[in-house]
Design an enzyme around this catalytic site. Structure first.
Site, short mmCIF file in Angstrom:
data_model
loop_
_atom_site.label_atom_id
_atom_site.label_comp_id
_atom_site.label_asym_id
_atom_site.label_seq_id
_atom_site.Cartn_x
_atom_site.Cartn_y
_atom_site.Cartn_z
N ARG A 99 59.15 36.00 16.65
CA ARG A 99 58.65 37.20 17.21
C ARG A 99 57.36 36.95 18.09
O ARG A 99 57.35 37.47 19.04
CB ARG A 99 58.46 38.39 16.09
CG ARG A 99 57.89 39.71 16.95
CD ARG A 99 58.64 40.21 17.84
NE ARG A 99 59.87 40.35 17.86
CZ ARG A 99 60.80 40.35 18.75
NH1 ARG A 99 60.76 40.37 19.85
NH2 ARG A 99 62.13 40.63 18.44
N LYS A 134 43.30 43.61 35.79
CA LYS A 134 43.81 44.73 35.05
C LYS A 134 45.11 43.84 34.25
O LYS A 134 46.27 44.20 34.44
CB LYS A 134 44.51 45.50 35.92
CG LYS A 134 43.28 46.35 36.80
CD LYS A 134 43.96 47.64 37.66
CE LYS A 134 42.94 48.06 38.39
NZ LYS A 134 43.64 49.04 39.49
N LYS A 166 31.73 46.26 44.66
CA LYS A 166 32.63 47.46 44.66
C LYS A 166 31.89 48.71 45.24
O LYS A 166 30.46 48.73 45.35
CB LYS A 166 33.38 47.76 43.46
CG LYS A 166 34.30 46.60 43.17
CD LYS A 166 35.06 46.68 41.61
CE LYS A 166 36.02 47.62 41.86
NZ LYS A 166 37.08 47.31 42.78
N GLU A 196 34.24 45.48 49.10
CA GLU A 196 34.85 46.61 48.99
C GLU A 196 34.46 47.54 50.00
O GLU A 196 33.42 47.96 49.82
CB GLU A 196 35.37 47.21 47.68
CG GLU A 196 36.34 48.29 47.62
CD GLU A 196 36.20 49.03 46.24
OE1 GLU A 196 37.04 48.31 45.42
OE2 GLU A 196 35.60 49.96 46.15
N ASP A 222 40.00 49.12 50.73
CA ASP A 222 40.62 49.95 49.48
C ASP A 222 41.13 51.36 49.88
O ASP A 222 40.58 52.19 50.63
CB ASP A 222 39.48 50.10 48.34
CG ASP A 222 39.54 50.83 47.18
OD1 ASP A 222 40.76 50.30 46.67
OD2 ASP A 222 39.15 51.72 46.78
#
Length: 284
Positions: A99, A134, A166, A196, A222
């Site tokens: 598994r 992510k 960002k 960004e 963005d």
């Protein structure tokens, strides 16, 4: 191939989680101690292989004398029914390890397969498909390897290998110019800086800095619409700055984004939304 040293800690943690405090009580109860078995890892659906090293590493961790034959290599495309690996091992050990091997193999093949779909969708445009941070906690190195197997490229691996300014950084710093200037003053010549921006006004500020030799290396556009992406490409001209499109990218929209002329398209879905590829295990 991904180095074993990066995979083994994941394998060992997964096996420890599965075996718990008492080990595989089902195998111990049902399988004779001396029994051996042979089995095939076979694809139930077509896809792209990634993480095949998880099979021998999981099996050998519990049966160091097992025999494993890998039939394909990472990056290979396969059809439904393809045999990916064959194993001959101690039956108890193998049934305890299967598994872990299947979970990781299915997950990584799913990432590679989805990535290949995006890469094929933008073929001929010159745009490259990149991943993001992510990723599944603990699996980043494996999932980013799977993106490469699918033909994509990796964005930064973590917070330590590139500067990505960002929107919240810009707000705290007081603006685009202030943020980029602070970053440039802080790092050496080998550290890349990406900024960004959320509109053409910020883009123009960044582009002015690029023209002056003090701007970012990459500008992330963005959530720009396609018309604004194309305008940013036009305004960039021959200036040496990479343009990356990000936000709201899916298989329906990615071709149009690529055709605006951007250099890179980052897609969080490659890792956070890739479905597990169906891979089965059949004894023979």
């Amino acid at each position: 191939m991904l180095p074993d040293a990066l995979i083994l800690p994941v394998i060992r943690a997964a096996l420890a989680e599965d075996l718990g405090r008492a080990g595989d009580v089902t195998a111990a109860a049902c399988i004779p101690e001396s029994a051996r078995m042979r089995a095939r890892f076979a694809a139930r659906k077509p896809g792209v292989l990634a993480g095949i090293a998880c099979v021998p590493l999981a099996v050998l961790e519990l049966d160091p004398k097992a025999s494993i034959a890998l039939k394909l290599k990472d990056g290979d495309a396969f059809e439904a029914g393809a045999v990916l690996a064959e194993v001959e091992a101690d039956a108890r050990a193998f049934l305890s390890a299967e598994r872990t091997a299947l979970n990781l193999l299915g997950r990584l093949c799913g990432v590679a397969t989805l990535t290949r779909s995006y890469v094929e969708a933008v073929a001929g445009t010159g745009a490259r498909i990149a991943d993001t941070r992510k990723t599944t906690p603990g699996l980043r190195a494996l999932e980013k390897h799977a993106v490469r197997c699918g033909g994509g490229v990796n964005h930064r691996f973590g917070l330590d290998d590139a500067i990505l300014i960002k929107d919240n950084h810009v707000v705290v710093c007081g603006g685009v110019v202030e943020a980029v200037t602070a970053a440039r003053a802080h790092v050496g010549h080998l550290m890349k800086i990406e900024l960004e921006v959320d509109g053409l006004d910020q883009f123009d500020q960044a582009l002015t800095m690029v023209a002056e030799g003090r701007g970012p290396d990459v500008i992330m556009l963005d959530n720009f619409n396609n018309a604004d992406l194309a305008e940013a490409v036009r305004r960039r001209g021959d200036q040496r700055v990479v343009l990356e499109a990000s936000g709201g990218v899916n298989l329906t929209t990615v071709r149009g984004i690529a055709e605006t002329g951007v250099d890179v398209i980052s897609v969080g879905a490659l890792t956070h939304s890739a479905p597990v590829l169906d891979i089965g295990l059949d004894a023979f």
